[in-house]
Scaffold this motif. Structure first.
Motif, short mmCIF file in Angstrom:
data_model
loop_
_atom_site.label_atom_id
_atom_site.label_comp_id
_atom_site.label_asym_id
_atom_site.label_seq_id
_atom_site.Cartn_x
_atom_site.Cartn_y
_atom_site.Cartn_z
N VAL A 154 16.58 76.35 10.31
CA VAL A 154 16.20 75.51 11.13
C VAL A 154 15.58 74.10 11.10
CG1 VAL A 154 15.00 77.80 12.16
CG2 VAL A 154 13.62 76.32 10.70
N THR A 155 16.24 73.64 9.87
CA THR A 155 15.62 72.09 9.53
C THR A 155 17.10 71.55 8.96
OG1 THR A 155 15.26 72.96 7.19
CG2 THR A 155 13.42 72.50 8.75
N THR A 156 17.08 70.30 9.20
CA THR A 156 18.36 69.66 8.78
C THR A 156 18.06 69.48 7.31
OG1 THR A 156 17.08 67.48 8.86
CG2 THR A 156 18.48 68.16 10.98
N PRO A 157 19.29 69.06 6.41
CA PRO A 157 18.98 68.99 4.90
C PRO A 157 17.84 67.98 4.64
CG PRO A 157 21.33 69.00 5.65
CD PRO A 157 20.47 68.97 6.88
N GLU A 158 17.76 66.71 5.58
CA GLU A 158 16.77 65.80 5.28
C GLU A 158 15.40 66.24 5.47
OE1 GLU A 158 19.38 65.55 7.21
OE2 GLU A 158 20.44 64.00 5.83
N GLN A 159 15.44 67.01 6.57
CA GLN A 159 13.78 67.66 6.87
C GLN A 159 13.63 68.73 5.75
OE1 GLN A 159 14.98 69.27 10.62
NE2 GLN A 159 13.87 67.42 11.67
N PHE A 160 14.33 69.63 5.28
CA PHE A 160 14.36 70.50 4.16
C PHE A 160 13.52 69.70 3.11
CE2 PHE A 160 15.51 73.11 0.43
CZ PHE A 160 14.92 74.20 0.87
N LEU A 161 14.28 68.73 2.66
CA LEU A 161 13.97 68.14 1.56
C LEU A 161 12.65 67.31 1.70
CD1 LEU A 161 17.17 66.44 0.25
CD2 LEU A 161 15.79 68.36 -0.90
N ALA A 162 12.38 66.97 2.74
CA ALA A 162 10.93 66.06 3.02
C ALA A 162 9.78 67.05 3.11
CB ALA A 162 11.32 65.36 4.45
N TRP A 163 10.04 68.07 4.07
CA TRP A 163 8.90 68.83 4.14
C TRP A 163 9.02 70.36 4.34
CZ3 TRP A 163 9.41 71.47 8.77
CH2 TRP A 163 10.24 70.90 9.79
N GLY A 164 10.28 70.71 4.63
CA GLY A 164 10.33 72.09 5.00
C GLY A 164 10.56 72.99 3.92
N TRP A 165 10.70 72.75 2.60
CA TRP A 165 10.73 73.50 1.30
C TRP A 165 9.06 73.87 1.30
CZ3 TRP A 165 7.37 72.02 -2.58
CH2 TRP A 165 7.03 70.74 -2.70
N ARG A 166 8.35 73.04 1.56
CA ARG A 166 6.61 73.38 1.69
C ARG A 166 6.04 74.60 2.21
NH1 ARG A 166 4.48 68.90 -0.89
NH2 ARG A 166 5.61 67.11 -0.98
N ILE A 167 6.87 74.82 3.37
CA ILE A 167 6.41 75.99 4.16
C ILE A 167 6.19 77.28 3.64
CG2 ILE A 167 6.89 77.50 6.10
CD1 ILE A 167 8.14 75.02 7.42
N PRO A 168 7.14 77.71 2.73
CA PRO A 168 7.14 79.07 2.00
C PRO A 168 5.77 79.17 0.86
CG PRO A 168 9.35 78.32 1.92
CD PRO A 168 8.58 77.43 2.41
N PHE A 169 5.58 77.88 0.36
CA PHE A 169 4.38 77.79 -0.45
C PHE A 169 3.08 77.93 0.37
CE2 PHE A 169 7.52 75.90 -3.01
CZ PHE A 169 7.48 76.20 -4.18
N LEU A 170 3.05 77.43 1.55
CA LEU A 170 1.79 77.57 2.19
C LEU A 170 1.54 78.81 2.95
CD1 LEU A 170 1.99 73.88 3.94
CD2 LEU A 170 0.69 74.68 1.82
N LEU A 171 2.66 79.43 3.27
CA LEU A 171 2.40 80.86 3.86
C LEU A 171 1.84 81.76 2.69
CD1 LEU A 171 6.18 81.15 5.98
CD2 LEU A 171 3.73 81.10 6.66
N SER A 172 2.04 81.56 1.49
CA SER A 172 1.30 82.41 0.51
C SER A 172 0.06 82.64 0.80
CB SER A 172 1.57 81.79 -0.65
OG SER A 172 1.11 82.68 -1.67
N VAL A 173 -0.74 82.06 1.63
CA VAL A 173 -2.26 82.45 1.98
C VAL A 173 -2.33 83.44 2.56
CG1 VAL A 173 -4.09 81.71 3.47
CG2 VAL A 173 -2.72 79.82 2.49
N VAL A 174 -1.35 83.97 3.74
CA VAL A 174 -1.53 85.04 4.36
C VAL A 174 -1.03 86.15 3.66
CG1 VAL A 174 -0.08 86.40 6.32
CG2 VAL A 174 -0.48 83.99 6.49
N LEU A 175 0.01 86.20 2.62
CA LEU A 175 0.29 87.09 1.68
C LEU A 175 -0.94 87.53 0.68
CD1 LEU A 175 4.11 86.29 0.85
CD2 LEU A 175 3.22 88.04 2.76
N ILE A 176 -1.31 86.63 0.44
CA ILE A 176 -2.73 86.80 -0.52
C ILE A 176 -3.89 87.63 0.18
CG2 ILE A 176 -4.34 85.71 -2.19
CD1 ILE A 176 -1.49 85.75 -3.23
N VAL A 177 -4.11 87.07 1.25
CA VAL A 177 -5.21 88.02 1.89
C VAL A 177 -4.80 89.35 1.84
CG1 VAL A 177 -6.33 88.05 4.15
CG2 VAL A 177 -6.01 85.95 3.02
N ALA A 178 -3.57 89.56 2.35
CA ALA A 178 -3.24 90.87 2.73
C ALA A 178 -3.22 91.87 1.44
CB ALA A 178 -1.74 91.03 3.25
#
Length: 442
Positions: free
Chosen positions: A177-201
């Motif tokens: 869902v991101t361009t290669p440029e967007q993935f390198l700029a900020w897209g790769w950060r999303i999985p790391f930040l989503l970890s908050v939800v998993l940790i609470v669970a």
């Protein structure tokens, strides 16, 4: 597929807590390893030029040196205070460090501080991973009926392929869902930040699990060791060495995908689409999950050691055909190679919890299992992607990597013949002062 009929509600809660916790831990751990090959080389280590990728993979390995420290701390506290408290602590450490990695600015923004902070957070991940596995494995096995310890113990093991599946899946989705440029700029950060939800669970599930009944017996009899680490290395050091070598052979092979090497090789050297490669690894993670459960199930029938030996032979036989299929550059052949690669990997991973738990007496069991696991991870997985990348670069052929993995597999196979199978042995604290008896004299 192994059947789990007859598992009580409490047993289901225990295996779920062990599995969910390790899944979250390894999701966090793997997204770093995968991003080391796909992102960090350019965003944090580009100043090093052609050596950037090798150093990026090296940061995956650096954390492994802190796994034994995490294992020593968690093992000592786990043998003194219990398994449950350590599971909650290690989960928190992994989750917080993972979220912070997703927030670290790149080198272009803060210069040399970027890779320094990244590596420090990776060290915290290593401390957490070193202590996590032993607690999860022992909680599952010590709650299990003697005749089903292999299967129960396989549930925390499948947290690894599930974590790999989730990590690759989330990254594949973000990539799509991101361009290669967007993935390198900020897209790769999303999985790391989503970890908050998993940790609470994960914390919600683990906080509801009862302490291991075997440990409770030790606590009631006041049989806990004041210095479990000293007792471990004084009386059971051969077990630590054997356990470490068995896991090193499995871990080196497993880190071809979990450490990001195959993903990097397929995208950079074979020029396959990144999303396609990640999906191929996801399919192989499902195969790894199934073969790991099968390994636990088989270990309850033919024994832990025999299951290891079958897995190591399959691992060795498939090593060079694996790279031959990958080198075709065909997506279908890549999937086939990875799926068959996962069979031997699962059979040498599924029995591990039960084998390690039955190796050690209760008073040093957490320390023994955790430290064997951590040292094996250092010897096997720590720099496997770095070694693979260096071998490929220096020799010009990926088959040199196959040779390295074959040697590691042979080491594990040979070690297995010196390990005595104690399938179904008592886990009672009555074994607290028993001599090390699971490594045959050479």
């Amino acid at each position: 597929m192994p059947r789990t009929a007859g598992i009580s509600r409490e047993h289901r809660r225990v295996v779920l807590a062990a599995m969910v916790g390790t899944t979250i831990e390894w999701f966090d751990f793997f997204i770093y390893a995968i991003c080391a090959g796909l992102v960090f080389a350019t965003q944090y280590f580009a100043v090093l030029g052609k050596d950037a990728l090798i150093l990026s993979f090296a940061t995956v390995g650096i954390s492994f040196f802190f796994r034994p420290i995490g294992a020593v701390i968690a093992g000592h506290l786990g043998d003194r205070l219990g398994r449950r408290a350590m599971l909650i602590l290690t989960l928190l450490l992994m989750g917080i460090s993972t979220v912070l990695i997703g927030l670290v600015p790149n080198t272009a923004s803060i210069g040399a501080w970027a890779p320094i902070i990244l590596v420090l957070l990776r060290v915290v991940q290593g401390l957490s991973a070193g202590g996590e596995w032993g607690g999860a494995a022992l909680l599952a096995v010590e709650h299990a009926p003697a005749e089903r310890r292999g299967l129960y113990g396989a549930f925390p093991q499948i947290g690894v392929p599930i974590g790999l599946l989730l990590a690759n899946g989330v990254l594949a989705l973000v990539t799509a869902v991101t361009t290669p440029e967007q993935f390198l700029a900020w897209g790769w950060r999303i999985p790391f930040l989503l970890s908050v939800v998993l940790i609470v669970a994960g914390l919600m599930i683990r906080s509801r699990v009862a302490e291991s009944p075997v440990f409770e017996e030790v606590r009631e009899k006041k049989a806990r060791s004041s210095m479990p680490l000293v007792q471990l290395f004084r009386h059971h050091w051969k077990l630590v060495v054997a356990g470490a070598l068995l896991f090193a052979a499995n871990n080196a092979v497993g880190y071809m995908t979990t450490g990001g090497y195959v993903q990097s090789y397929a995208t950079k050297s074979l020029h396959l689409d990144r999303s396609t490669v990640l999906i191929a690894v996801m399919i192989s993670a499902v195969a790894w999950l199934v073969s790991t459960l099968a390994g636990g199930w088989l270990a309850d029938r033919v024994g832990r050691v025999r299951t290891y030996q079958i897995g190591f032979v399959l691992q060795l036989v498939w090593m060079f055909p694996f790279f031959a299929l990958v080198n075709t550059g065909s997506v279908g052949m890549l999937v086939l190679a990875l799926v068959l690669f996962s069979v031997g990997l699962g059979l040498t991973y599924g029995p591990q919890s039960a084998l390690y738990a039955e190796m050690y007496p209760t008073t040093v069991r957490y320390s023994g299992a955790a430290i064997s696991y951590a040292i094996g991870a250092v010897l096997g997985g720590a720099f496997a992607p770095t070694i693979a990348e260096a071998l490929q670069t220096s020799t010009g052929t990926v088959y040199a990597v196959g040779g390295y993995l074959a040697v590691m597999t042979v080491i594990g196979l040979v070690t297995s013949f010196f390990v005595k199978d104690r399938k179904g042995a008592s886990l009672s604290s009555a074994l607290a002062d028993a001599p090390a008896a699971t490594v045959e004299n050479v």
